[in-house]
Scaffold this motif. Sequence first.
Motif, PDB file in Angstrom:
ATOM      1  N   SER A 100      -0.410   2.706   7.146  1.00 53.72           N
ATOM      2  CA  SER A 100      -1.187   1.882   8.079  1.00 53.72           C
ATOM      3  C   SER A 100      -1.100   2.447   9.489  1.00 53.72           C
ATOM      4  N   PHE A 101      -2.231   2.451  10.177  1.00 54.32           N
ATOM      5  CA  PHE A 101      -2.295   2.896  11.564  1.00 54.32           C
ATOM      6  C   PHE A 101      -3.173   1.938  12.357  1.00 54.32           C
ATOM      7  N   GLN A 121      -6.123   2.613   7.045  1.00 55.75           N
ATOM      8  CA  GLN A 121      -5.213   2.874   5.926  1.00 55.75           C
ATOM      9  C   GLN A 121      -5.511   4.296   5.461  1.00 55.75           C
ATOM     10  N   ILE A 122      -4.524   5.179   5.658  1.00 54.19           N
ATOM     11  CA  ILE A 122      -4.736   6.618   5.471  1.00 54.19           C
ATOM     12  C   ILE A 122      -3.814   7.155   4.368  1.00 54.19           C
ATOM     13  N   PRO A 123      -4.335   7.927   3.394  1.00 52.54           N
ATOM     14  CA  PRO A 123      -3.465   8.566   2.405  1.00 52.54           C
ATOM     15  C   PRO A 123      -2.379   9.388   3.099  1.00 52.54           C
ATOM     16  N   ILE A 159       0.815  -1.218   0.000  1.00 51.75           N
ATOM     17  CA  ILE A 159       0.000   0.000   0.000  1.00 51.75           C
ATOM     18  C   ILE A 159       0.849   1.268   0.000  1.00 51.75           C
ATOM     19  N   ARG A 160       2.133   1.155   0.359  1.00 52.15           N
ATOM     20  CA  ARG A 160       3.008   2.327   0.313  1.00 52.15           C
ATOM     21  C   ARG A 160       3.100   2.869  -1.110  1.00 52.15           C
ATOM     22  N   LEU A 161       3.101   1.955  -2.099  1.00 52.74           N
ATOM     23  CA  LEU A 161       3.242   2.371  -3.495  1.00 52.74           C
ATOM     24  C   LEU A 161       2.000   3.070  -4.025  1.00 52.74           C
ATOM     25  N   ILE A 162       0.866   2.885  -3.361  1.00 49.58           N
ATOM     26  CA  ILE A 162      -0.349   3.608  -3.774  1.00 49.58           C
ATOM     27  C   ILE A 162      -0.688   4.697  -2.754  1.00 49.58           C
ATOM     28  N   GLY A 163       0.299   5.055  -1.921  1.00 46.69           N
ATOM     29  CA  GLY A 163       0.174   6.249  -1.085  1.00 46.69           C
ATOM     30  C   GLY A 163      -0.559   6.085   0.227  1.00 46.69           C
ATOM     31  N   LEU A 164      -0.717   4.861   0.714  1.00 42.67           N
ATOM     32  CA  LEU A 164      -1.447   4.650   1.963  1.00 42.67           C
ATOM     33  C   LEU A 164      -0.508   4.285   3.105  1.00 42.67           C
TER      34      LEU A 164
END
Length: 306
Positions: free
Chosen positions: A65-66, A108-110, A58-63
């Motif tokens: 994790s929290f 999952q937050i932008p 998800i890092r590659l699509i800008g998200l």
Amino acid sequence: MGDIRFEEIEFLVELLSKYPLESLRSIAKKEGLDYYKLKRIYDKYYRKYLTVSAMYNIRLIGLKSFVAFLAVSPESLLETAVKLTRNPFVRYVNPAFGFKNGLSLYLQIPHDQVELIDQMLGKYSDDFEYYEVRAYTKEKLSDEWGNWDLGYEYAILMDILKWDARTPITEISEKLGKSRPTVRYMINRLKERNILIDFVPLPDMNVSDRGVIGITKELDEEVLKRFRDYEISVGIIPGWGYFLEWFFSSKEDMGAKILEFSRYVEKILVEYFDPTFKELNDRNSRTAFQRMVKKDGSGYRSILEF
């Protein structure tokens, strides 16, 4: 749990780890198994107790994790969970009790909306805490984040593959209104960009219906060996410490588990995987990416819209 046999679930998980997308006949032939026996086990457990799911970077699509923990009164738990699970950026919500009594959330937050998290969570509780969590690794953590630059149809595809990666290509093509070769091209494009990492079988909460969450500044790696017989998840809280989660059955002695795990963490909390909450989470998760992404594919919606 009825006549559920954990050794059969483990057997199916092992097979689907090797052959996540192959047909049962192909798996039976490659492994020298009786097809009808394999089909009986598959039909008994698949989509009920485990599902093959797409794993995304998800890092590659800008998200980002929290994990978040909200203080919520017992009488407001379900009402608050219903509101939270209307937000696709809230990936799951469960009742939890410990250092914070109320709800445990995975978000999952932008990356460009992180500063809005306080405002977002403040709509549901005036007492909360949250932590960024990344995959456990000894390598240096990257601080580079991508953005959503795919068409909206990719969000729908990612939802389908996340929900059930064994969904037939014909069914996916019908849902997307695309040809089968186009669907295969889209899946390959996600793989080539390293957004789609793998397909893995995931047992669901019907197998493990309790979790113990621990937060600690220091991680003794002996804890991973000590609890190797348990299903355990470990994450890094950048700049702070570590997040640990143990999964187990309610048939086990919860008091003993808390006492045992508490020696290795500074904060501890018990999470309950309740069927009612599972239904809410599943409903939200099934279309999460397509509700996160703007219809024109230009990026993410605001986390405050929901």
